[in-house]
Design a protein around this motif. Structure first.
Motif, short mmCIF file in Angstrom:
data_model
loop_
_atom_site.label_atom_id
_atom_site.label_comp_id
_atom_site.label_asym_id
_atom_site.label_seq_id
_atom_site.Cartn_x
_atom_site.Cartn_y
_atom_site.Cartn_z
N ASN A 182 0.79 -1.33 0.05
CA ASN A 182 0.00 -0.03 -0.08
C ASN A 182 0.87 1.19 0.05
O ASN A 182 0.43 2.41 0.28
N THR B 14 -5.50 6.86 1.11
CA THR B 14 -5.27 5.25 1.55
C THR B 14 -4.73 4.89 2.84
O THR B 14 -3.96 5.53 3.15
N CYS C 266 -9.66 4.61 0.08
CA CYS C 266 -9.01 3.24 -0.22
C CYS C 266 -8.61 2.39 1.11
O CYS C 266 -7.81 2.94 1.83
#
Length: 438
Positions: free
Chosen positions: A150, A198, A226
């Motif tokens: 990520n 995110t 996200c």
């Protein structure tokens, strides 16, 4: 250095037996522990205590049997033939997709995309959405201490866009002592050019849970959210609709499933903003005079042959998780985490990384990391393995920058097959190690 030998008991708690937060958890009767242990063959005849479920979970018999059955009987390629073997598999995959949508709280089955794993799912977001949507000056807010899956895709996306003259900014935000995303810091860093935030739903090292709920109603609804749910999926109830997620990512192998299978949730509002991912056979596109034209989701992001045994295994894994009840699993992990924290607080020279040990209330999601003075994390892990305790040590797949070194630690992660007795023996072993190196 001596320690009691790890036992083989594994508890499946029931909702009526779970104690309130802060109380010492109780252990169900031996027959129930044996029943749960028997579901996981790798543990059934083993004298080790597996405490690395954040890396991958053990596989229950229904999952193992599903994979074997596909390879041993009626092996075919779904969606490639009109004969019963192929059409039957297509029907099964559709059912797994429907079940997955219900399991994660998606409103529609076409919001569920099967990928080659969580890493592939996050890269699909970066490349399918990012390449199509981001323009010069746009920003993505991210946590540089998240799992590399990520972090790296966003840096890769930035480098790709730079080759085409588009310069985007990656804006890092802080975490709190509790191991959660610092929403105040996120809010302070949002600008009119912010396009995506995110975050990890549950952090893979710190074990803190982030929902971003503090930002609801305070930020532009056009900003996308996200969530990397690799550590929450299969460990606690997850509802992507409740999270307000535009994208959410799950790793099947961390939720009793087989490796090489992931879930990418894409909210319907995103579908017309996506480019194909891995275009080829089975992709939801058609070739026209003007190029590739999308024909629909989820095929748009599912090019190539499905990982059929992996997807079928996911269906079986979801059945097993539902039979245990995600709420029961979450409560069990919480109590084991709190019990572990209470015990390790007594160990001299032990320091907790950010996470539930620093939280202001009784929380825990089955992940806890620590360091021990006078001995490296790798050496602690080696000694523990010699005593039968399997834990993760090192940087835990964090991004390889200068800030990652302070994450070098011992990580303990639990699941439904772990017991209070195992945690007690683990604490005693860590205490013995600390005493010998002090």
């Amino acid at each position: 250095m001596r320690s009691p030998a790890p036992g083989s008991g594994v508890a499946r708690p029931s909702a009526t037996r779970l104690p309130p937060p802060g109380a010492r958890p109780t252990t169900p009767p031996e027959p129930m522990r044996a029943m749960v242990r028997a579901m996981f063959p790798a543990l059934a005849e083993s004298n080790v205590v597996y405490l690395d479920s954040a890396a991958t979970t053990q596989k229950p018999l229904p999952v193992i049997e599903t994979v074997h059955r596909y390879h041993a009987s009626r092996t075919a390629n779904a969606g490639r033939g009109t004969y019963p073997w192929a059409t039957g598999l297509s029907t099964q995959l559709t059912r797994v997709r429907d079940r997955t949508a219900t399991f994660i709280g998606a409103a529609h089955p076409d919001e569920v995309v099967f990928t080659a794993g969580a890493t592939a799912a996050l890269n699909a977001v970066a490349l399918s959405w990012g390449l199509a949507a981001l323009t010069d000056g746009d920003q993505i807010l991210y946590n540089p201490r998240d799992h590399a899956s990520n972090v790296y895709p966003w840096h890769h996306l930035r480098q790709l866009l730079e080759r085409f003259g588009r310069h985007i900014e990656l804006v890092p935000y802080r975490i709190t002592d509790a191991g959660e995303a610092d929403t105040a810091d996120i809010f302070a860093k949002i600008t009119p050019r912010t396009r995506l935030i995110t975050t990890s739903h549950v952090h893979h090292v710190f074990g803190g849970r982030t929902t971003l709920e503090e930002l609801r109603g305070r930020i532009d609804p056009a900003i996308l959210l996200c969530f990397d749910c690799s550590q929450s999926g299969g460990h606690l109830p997850v509802d992507v609709t409740e999270l307000g997620a535009d994208f959410a990512i799950f790793a099947a192998h961390k939720m009793f499933g087989a490796p090489g299978t992931g879930i990418l949730y894409c909210h319907r509002r995103m579908h017309d903003r996506l480019l194909p991912f891995l275009p080829g056979g089975n992709t939801g596109v058609r070739l026209t005079e003007t190029g590739l034209t999308a024909t629909g989701m989820p095929d748009l992001l599912e090019g190539g042959t499905y990982n059929i045994p992996g997807i079928l295994a996911l269906g079986s894994a979801l059945e097993v998780l539902e039979s245990f009840d995600l709420g029961v699993i979450a409560a069990h992990n919480r109590e084991l985490t709190l019990h572990l924290i209470d015990g390790l607080r007594q160990v001299p020279g032990l320091d907790f990384l950010p996470g539930p040990a620093h939280a202001s209330c009784a929380v825990g999601y089955g992940i806890l990391s620590f360091t021990l003075a006078g001995i490296s994390a790798a050496d602690v892990g080696f000694v523990l393995s010699e005593l039968g305790f399997l834990v993760r040590t090192g940087l835990h797949c964090t991004s390889s920058n200068g800030d990652a070194e302070d994450l070098d630690s011992v990580r303990v992660s639990t699941h439904i097959y772990n017991t209070v007795e195992e945690i007690d023996r683990f604490i005693q072993c860590v205490m013995t190690i600390a005493e010998e190196v002090s």
